[in-house]
Scaffold this active site. Structure first.
Site, mmCIF file in Angstrom:
data_model
loop_
_atom_site.group_PDB
_atom_site.id
_atom_site.type_symbol
_atom_site.label_atom_id
_atom_site.label_comp_id
_atom_site.label_asym_id
_atom_site.label_seq_id
_atom_site.Cartn_x
_atom_site.Cartn_y
_atom_site.Cartn_z
ATOM 1 N N ASP A 1 41.630 45.914 36.352
ATOM 2 C CA ASP A 1 41.517 44.459 36.516
ATOM 3 C C ASP A 1 40.821 44.101 37.830
ATOM 4 O OD1 ASP A 1 41.708 41.800 35.778
ATOM 5 O OD2 ASP A 1 43.660 41.531 36.722
ATOM 6 N N HIS B 1 39.692 39.814 35.186
ATOM 7 C CA HIS B 1 40.013 38.774 34.204
ATOM 8 C C HIS B 1 39.469 37.403 34.587
ATOM 9 C CE1 HIS B 1 43.687 38.065 36.789
ATOM 10 N NE2 HIS B 1 43.387 36.814 36.495
ATOM 11 N N GLY C 1 44.740 30.341 39.821
ATOM 12 C CA GLY C 1 43.679 30.198 40.812
ATOM 13 C C GLY C 1 43.855 31.119 42.006
ATOM 14 N N ASN C 2 45.095 31.619 42.208
ATOM 15 C CA ASN C 2 45.344 32.591 43.281
ATOM 16 C C ASN C 2 44.825 33.975 42.930
ATOM 17 O OD1 ASN C 2 48.167 30.974 44.489
ATOM 18 N ND2 ASN C 2 46.713 31.932 45.867
ATOM 19 N N SER C 3 44.609 34.255 41.637
ATOM 20 C CA SER C 3 44.140 35.579 41.215
ATOM 21 C C SER C 3 42.854 35.942 41.947
ATOM 22 C CB SER C 3 43.888 35.587 39.711
ATOM 23 O OG SER C 3 45.086 35.521 38.996
ATOM 24 N N GLY D 1 38.513 61.651 24.904
ATOM 25 C CA GLY D 1 37.886 61.212 23.665
ATOM 26 C C GLY D 1 38.792 61.175 22.462
#
Length: 407
Positions: free
Chosen positions: A187, A145, A260-262, A317
């Site tokens: 992620d 992200h 900002g820690n992500s 699918g």
């Protein structure tokens, strides 16, 4: 001390007068008849309290490292319930050692996006995140992200990251990075800078993490590079659903995690990375609830991102809808996964699945949700066979399909 009513004891006290003035007989009488008994009573009471509460043992409780409370007995606690001595100096030394070890392996990431809105064209926006160096030749693990958060609505369109800049610990040079691969499902993302001799982080074993153990978050919160916060592990295997409806199994910590820690590291007392900081809960009444992706679950992902620029996954699918009891009853169906659509040329189409089928089992297990189906599917490899139990027009049929690679 045990009291004995048959035993009489007396204690003699000597009062020494250090005054140079002579006392009158009246003062002498006062001292003998009033002052001396009063002082004796106070001293006697003190001795009794000292015996009852263990005051003579105080000197024994003082150690070189602080106060040892293991000898203290509480009236509500047995002698076997002893406290363990804790040295705050040792805890501080641990924090310093961990920070010094980990910070050289954590980077700050500055991301630039192109923004087009109904009011302007060609604008830019910036965001910040963190990353973990996983090889000495410049590969960096971070969150998807951070580098792949393109979005749009009726008023604006934000592109995927158009420029990435990496800032290393104690290095004023700004390094331009390129995206190697991203994976929205987990992620996770890998980026790379052209530099060698970097300090790769040492990875720990997230499967052995225990609730209550020391943890430290290291990253770039609000652009403040190489910041550290500490706490404990609050929970493991915590199921958390993000704003997009994706459910992750995460490590929970009360170490402060901010914007900002992500992409930064959650590390243990040995300075080993046990998780990738990914999100926190915020709002009125919420404090100290941060989450990290367990490091063990990232290894296969980032290895595939480096090798293939994507993650290769088995693929059925179908597009399915979870049917609960109320919805199933209303539509005269059974509880399970209603097949809403089938991708062309997919494993599902080739195996004979049909729109309107309700999947109620997979590989011998009863299932009711897409999450359960995907969990079983993801335990397989591409090319494996998978058996589904399907309710079709009120009758159950068994269908075996061969899992293809997700396009």
């Amino acid at each position: 001390m045990e009291n004995n009513d048959n035993e009489n004891k007396s204690t003699t006290y000597t009062v020494v007068d250090f005054s140079s003035d002579k006392k009158s007989s009246k003062n002498t009488h006062f001292g003998k008849n009033i002052l001396l008994p009063f002082c004796s009573g106070i001293l006697g009471a003190s001795l009794v309290m000292a015996i009852c509460f263990g005051i003579p043992e105080v000197n024994k409780l003082i150690t070189d490292n602080g106060v040892n409370t293991s000898h203290i007995k509480n009236s509500n606690t047995s002698y076997s319930d002893k406290l363990t001595e804790v040295s705050l100096t040792n805890l501080s030394d641990t924090g310093i050692s961990v920070a010094n070890k980990v910070r050289p392996s954590i980077v700050g990431i500055e991301v630039e996006y192109s923004v087009n809105s109904i009011f302007s064209r060609g604008g830019t926006a910036k965001a910040e995140g963190s990353g973990i160096i996983i090889s000495e030749d410049g590969y960096i693990l971070t969150n998807n992200h951070i580098v792949n958060s393109g979005s749009n609505n009726s008023y604006y369109e934000v592109s995927k990251a158009s420029k990435l800049t990496v800032h290393l610990y104690n290095d004023e040079t700004a390094y331009e990075a390129k995206i190697i691969g991203t994976d929205e499902q987990t992620d996770l993302a890998v980026i790379k800078i052209e530099k060698t001799g970097l300090t790769a982080a040492e990875l720990g074993n997230s499967d052995s993490v225990q609730v209550g153990e020391f943890s430290m978050a290291v990253g770039n919160p609000l652009g403040m590079q190489s910041s550290v916060t500490s706490g404990i592990i609050s929970a493991v295997n915590r199921k958390v659903t993000d704003s997009d409806g994706k459910t992750f199994t995460l490590i929970q910590t009360d170490a402060a995690i901010n914007a900002g820690n992500s992409g930064g590291a959650l590390v243990n007392a040995e300075g080993k990375v046990i998780g990738i900081n990914t999100l926190k809960l915020s709002g009125t009444g919420i404090e100290g609830m941060g989450f990290a992706i367990p490091i063990n679950s990232t290894i296969d992902i980032y290895e595939q991102l480096i090798q293939y620029n994507k993650v290769k996954r088995p693929y059925i699918g179908i597009n399915g809808i979870d049917l609960d009891e109320k919805t199933a009853e209303y539509n005269k169906l059974v509880v399970g996964i209603y097949i809403k659509s089938i991708d062309d040329f997919s494993s599902a189409e080739k195996a004979g699945l049909k729109i309107g089928d309700v999947i109620v089992g997979a590989d011998g297990k009863n299932i009711t949700t897409m999450d359960e189906l995907n969990e079983i599917k993801n335990s397989h490899k591409i090319g494996d066979e998978m058996t589904l139990k399907v309710n079709r027009n009120g009758s159950e049929v068994s269908i075996t399909l061969t899992l293809a690679e997700q396009p």
